[in-house]
Design a protein around this motif. Structure first.
Motif, PDB file in Angstrom:
ATOM      1  N   ALA A   1      35.102 -10.455 -57.984  1.00  0.00           N
ATOM      2  CA  ALA A   1      34.714 -11.737 -57.850  1.00  0.00           C
ATOM      3  C   ALA A   1      33.146 -12.010 -58.496  1.00  0.00           C
ATOM      4  O   ALA A   1      32.913 -13.081 -59.153  1.00  0.00           O
ATOM      5  CB  ALA A   1      34.446 -11.962 -56.225  1.00  0.00           C
ATOM      6  N   LEU A   2      32.368 -10.850 -58.492  1.00  0.00           N
ATOM      7  CA  LEU A   2      31.265 -10.979 -59.247  1.00  0.00           C
ATOM      8  C   LEU A   2      31.433 -11.008 -60.786  1.00  0.00           C
ATOM      9  O   LEU A   2      30.565 -11.798 -61.304  1.00  0.00           O
ATOM     10  CB  LEU A   2      30.135  -9.552 -58.968  1.00  0.00           C
ATOM     11  CG  LEU A   2      29.627  -9.737 -57.638  1.00  0.00           C
ATOM     12  CD1 LEU A   2      29.123  -8.419 -57.186  1.00  0.00           C
ATOM     13  CD2 LEU A   2      28.271 -10.576 -57.692  1.00  0.00           C
ATOM     14  N   GLU A   3      32.069 -10.032 -61.215  1.00  0.00           N
ATOM     15  CA  GLU A   3      32.128  -9.982 -62.693  1.00  0.00           C
ATOM     16  C   GLU A   3      33.056 -11.410 -63.135  1.00  0.00           C
ATOM     17  O   GLU A   3      32.919 -11.796 -64.545  1.00  0.00           O
ATOM     18  CB  GLU A   3      32.933  -8.889 -63.190  1.00  0.00           C
ATOM     19  CG  GLU A   3      31.982  -7.784 -62.971  1.00  0.00           C
ATOM     20  CD  GLU A   3      32.449  -6.396 -63.697  1.00  0.00           C
ATOM     21  OE1 GLU A   3      33.683  -6.503 -64.201  1.00  0.00           O
ATOM     22  OE2 GLU A   3      31.742  -5.477 -63.543  1.00  0.00           O
TER      23      GLU A   3
ATOM     24  N   LYS B   1      38.186 -16.403 -59.808  1.00  0.00           N
ATOM     25  CA  LYS B   1      38.000 -15.920 -58.250  1.00  0.00           C
ATOM     26  C   LYS B   1      38.915 -15.005 -57.925  1.00  0.00           C
ATOM     27  O   LYS B   1      39.987 -14.758 -58.087  1.00  0.00           O
ATOM     28  CB  LYS B   1      38.183 -17.306 -57.608  1.00  0.00           C
ATOM     29  CG  LYS B   1      37.169 -18.311 -58.103  1.00  0.00           C
ATOM     30  CD  LYS B   1      37.172 -19.799 -57.191  1.00  0.00           C
ATOM     31  CE  LYS B   1      36.107 -20.796 -57.535  1.00  0.00           C
ATOM     32  NZ  LYS B   1      36.065 -21.809 -56.889  1.00  0.00           N
ATOM     33  N   CYS B   2      38.424 -14.140 -57.129  1.00  0.00           N
ATOM     34  CA  CYS B   2      39.052 -12.857 -56.455  1.00  0.00           C
ATOM     35  C   CYS B   2      38.487 -12.802 -54.773  1.00  0.00           C
ATOM     36  O   CYS B   2      37.415 -12.813 -54.444  1.00  0.00           O
ATOM     37  CB  CYS B   2      38.582 -11.620 -57.044  1.00  0.00           C
ATOM     38  SG  CYS B   2      39.416 -10.363 -56.265  1.00  0.00           S
TER      39      CYS B   2
ATOM     40  N   GLY C   1      34.998 -13.870 -53.446  1.00  0.00           N
ATOM     41  CA  GLY C   1      34.227 -12.587 -52.903  1.00  0.00           C
ATOM     42  C   GLY C   1      34.423 -12.696 -51.404  1.00  0.00           C
ATOM     43  O   GLY C   1      33.596 -11.972 -50.652  1.00  0.00           O
ATOM     44  N   GLU C   2      35.357 -13.294 -50.762  1.00  0.00           N
ATOM     45  CA  GLU C   2      35.453 -13.420 -49.452  1.00  0.00           C
ATOM     46  C   GLU C   2      36.795 -12.877 -48.697  1.00  0.00           C
ATOM     47  O   GLU C   2      37.706 -12.425 -49.587  1.00  0.00           O
ATOM     48  CB  GLU C   2      35.100 -15.031 -48.906  1.00  0.00           C
ATOM     49  CG  GLU C   2      33.785 -15.411 -49.101  1.00  0.00           C
ATOM     50  CD  GLU C   2      33.656 -16.664 -48.417  1.00  0.00           C
ATOM     51  OE1 GLU C   2      34.364 -17.268 -47.396  1.00  0.00           O
ATOM     52  OE2 GLU C   2      32.872 -17.473 -48.765  1.00  0.00           O
TER      53      GLU C   2
ATOM     54  N   VAL D   1      29.280 -12.837 -53.859  1.00  0.00           N
ATOM     55  CA  VAL D   1      28.893 -13.702 -54.663  1.00  0.00           C
ATOM     56  C   VAL D   1      27.947 -14.905 -54.056  1.00  0.00           C
ATOM     57  O   VAL D   1      28.114 -15.506 -53.165  1.00  0.00           O
ATOM     58  CB  VAL D   1      30.072 -14.221 -55.470  1.00  0.00           C
ATOM     59  CG1 VAL D   1      29.735 -15.241 -56.514  1.00  0.00           C
ATOM     60  CG2 VAL D   1      30.829 -13.186 -55.983  1.00  0.00           C
ATOM     61  N   PRO D   2      26.621 -15.096 -54.779  1.00  0.00           N
ATOM     62  CA  PRO D   2      26.400 -14.763 -56.161  1.00  0.00           C
ATOM     63  C   PRO D   2      25.190 -13.177 -55.994  1.00  0.00           C
ATOM     64  O   PRO D   2      25.164 -12.798 -56.727  1.00  0.00           O
ATOM     65  CB  PRO D   2      25.340 -15.808 -56.666  1.00  0.00           C
ATOM     66  CG  PRO D   2      24.905 -16.390 -55.210  1.00  0.00           C
ATOM     67  CD  PRO D   2      25.744 -16.271 -54.262  1.00  0.00           C
TER      68      PRO D   2
END
Length: 312
Positions: free
Chosen positions: A185-187, A194-195, A239-240, A289-290
């Motif tokens: 998600a971050l990268e 989106k992940c 990221g959730e 994120v973020p």
């Protein structure tokens, strides 16, 4: 309520779904296929322990999708190896020229108490659930970043969040998936990728031997729309973790208590201040994120910089 006929669609999108021959994965594949996605139905067709192979389940799901007017192709490679993961993603490229959605659902079960669990059974479960996630994310993720779009859905479990008896291998693997999702998600954020994590529960063949007579309705079809939304272009989170069990959909998250600051500690003082250390009445919820990693450090340093002893 939304009319199913006007539900969100996946026209033009290519979705790879692992473990899609039965249970939850099958429900995901059928739903996305019915909404216009071109689906790679991945499943080697093994037993619950992961032994053996059978092309039948994946082929049958493909037939069902096609019979309903959709497009799909079967892939019986295993996620348990890097080569298998690459082949699964390559199937999407070979047949449809792209990959927009990746849902890693493949799993196996090898139960055993922590005192008795064999190394073989530990590795076999980690290979499919955790390493398997990496084996498909690794080849798919750069393609999504280059395309400027992607949706990745990884599968955790309440066993990964909270643990359970007799499944240390499963708990370890499902907890590890959360870390992988956060990094993806971050990268992926700056590239439109989106992940997220689905934490599902449904009555599937994994429920064999369990008394489900008192369970409410909790078929895979109740989970599938949640995965569908996470896989859709309109998905607004990354990221959730979303929980889906028996019709209940909720967010799971990691939080910290604000804690207690002291300029120095003794062993005894840790015990004496435990109530304050564990006080969750005003928690820090730091979304990956973020910037949860940075926020955790910044907030912690801020307490130290103030230099105020807030011990009770």
């Amino acid at each position: 309520m939304t009319d199913p006929a006007t539900d969100l669609r996946f026209d033009g999108r290519v979705a790879v779904i692992t473990g899609a021959g039965r249970g939850l994965g099958r429900a995901y594949a059928l739903l996305l296929g019915s909404k216009g996605a071109k689906v790679v139905v991945n499943d080697p067709g093994g037993a619950l322990r992961g032994d053996g192979d059978d092309a039948g389940p994946a082929d049958e799901v493909v037939r069902e999708i096609k019979a309903a007017g959709g497009e799909a192709v079967a892939c019986t490679e295993s996620v348990a190896t890097p080569e298998g993961g690459q082949a699964i993603v390559q199937t999407a490229l070979d047949h449809y020229g792209r990959i927009d959605v990746l849902v890693h659902n493949a799993g196996n079960v090898r139960a055993g108490s922590l005192r008795e669990l064999s190394y073989e059974d530990f590795e076999a479960v980690v290979d499919v659930h955790l390493r398997g996630a990496f084996h498909v994310v690794r080849p798919a993720f750069p393609l999504m970043c280059e395309a400027g779009y992607g949706r990745v859905v990884l599968t955790s479990s309440i066993g990964g969040l909270y643990g359970n008896h007799g499944v240390a291998n499963y708990g370890v693997a499902k907890a590890g998936v959360i870390g992988l999702s956060n990094v993806a998600a971050l990268e992926g954020a700056e590239h439109g990728v989106k992940c997220n994590v689905i934490v599902p529960a449904a009555v599937t063949r994994m429920a064999e031997g369990i008394d489900i007579s008192a369970y409410p309705p909790m078929g895979p079809e109740l989970v599938a729309p949640v995965v569908g939304w996470l896989a859709h272009e309109s998905c607004s989170i990354t990221g959730e973790m979303l929980v889906s069990i028996a019709g209940r959909v909720a967010r799971a998250f990691v939080a910290e208590s604000p804690g207690v600051y002291r300029p120095s500690w003794t062993i005894a003082e840790v015990g004496e201040q435990l109530a304050g250390i564990r006080d969750t009445s005003d928690p820090w919820v730091l979304p990956p994120v973020p910037s949860a990693h940075v926020d955790h450090i910044r907030n912690s340093f801020a307490m130290a910089t103030k230099g105020t002893d807030n011990a009770g």
